[in-house]
Design a protein around this motif. Structure first.
Motif, PDB file in Angstrom:
ATOM      1  N   ASP A   1     -24.171  71.391  67.623  1.00 22.93           N
ATOM      2  CA  ASP A   1     -25.328  70.476  67.673  1.00 22.93           C
ATOM      3  C   ASP A   1     -25.922  70.130  66.477  1.00 22.93           C
ATOM      4  O   ASP A   1     -27.336  70.204  66.203  1.00 22.93           O
ATOM      5  N   SER A   2     -25.122  69.675  65.595  1.00 26.09           N
ATOM      6  CA  SER A   2     -25.729  69.242  64.391  1.00 26.09           C
ATOM      7  C   SER A   2     -25.299  67.880  64.050  1.00 26.09           C
ATOM      8  O   SER A   2     -24.110  67.418  63.598  1.00 26.09           O
ATOM      9  N   PRO A   3     -26.171  66.767  64.142  1.00 26.77           N
ATOM     10  CA  PRO A   3     -26.051  65.532  63.576  1.00 26.77           C
ATOM     11  C   PRO A   3     -25.355  65.262  62.337  1.00 26.77           C
ATOM     12  O   PRO A   3     -24.753  64.337  61.877  1.00 26.77           O
TER      13      PRO A   3
ATOM     14  N   TYR B   1     -23.381  67.276  60.645  1.00 24.88           N
ATOM     15  CA  TYR B   1     -21.781  67.834  60.624  1.00 24.88           C
ATOM     16  C   TYR B   1     -21.134  66.795  61.346  1.00 24.88           C
ATOM     17  O   TYR B   1     -20.035  66.318  60.863  1.00 24.88           O
ATOM     18  N   ASP B   2     -21.663  66.012  62.446  1.00 23.94           N
ATOM     19  CA  ASP B   2     -20.809  65.082  63.062  1.00 23.94           C
ATOM     20  C   ASP B   2     -20.823  63.931  62.066  1.00 23.94           C
ATOM     21  O   ASP B   2     -19.876  63.313  62.237  1.00 23.94           O
ATOM     22  N   ARG B   3     -21.946  63.451  61.385  1.00 21.83           N
ATOM     23  CA  ARG B   3     -21.642  62.455  60.611  1.00 21.83           C
ATOM     24  C   ARG B   3     -20.771  62.538  59.377  1.00 21.83           C
ATOM     25  O   ARG B   3     -19.731  61.708  59.192  1.00 21.83           O
TER      26      ARG B   3
END
Length: 71
Positions: free
Chosen positions: A4-6, A8-10
């Motif tokens: 749940d880490s935006p 990290y996703d980016r």
């Protein structure tokens, strides 16, 4: 790992999933090393039927004496 880490996703979107790539590469290298370190089997010989190595038939560390080295 970072579900749940935006941020990290980016980063994954921009650079790829580097930790996963590194983990897969490390696993591949580990498998190759295990294959390389496994003793060689003679053709026609079943695994587990090899004779144990004789004492002193491998690499041994020995001290070098001072002075000129023999050629």
């Amino acid at each position: 790992m970072f579900q749940d880490s935006p941020i990290y996703d980016r980063l994954v979107a921009e650079c790829g999933d580097v930790p996963t790539q590194v983990r897969h590469e490390a696993e591949r290298v580990n498998r190759e090393l295990e294959d390389a370190m496994r003793p060689l089997h003679a053709p026609g010989r079943l695994p587990g039927t090899e004779r144990p190595p004789s004492p002193g038939t491998g690499w041994q560390r020995t001290a070098m004496l001072p002075g000129p080295r023999p050629h």
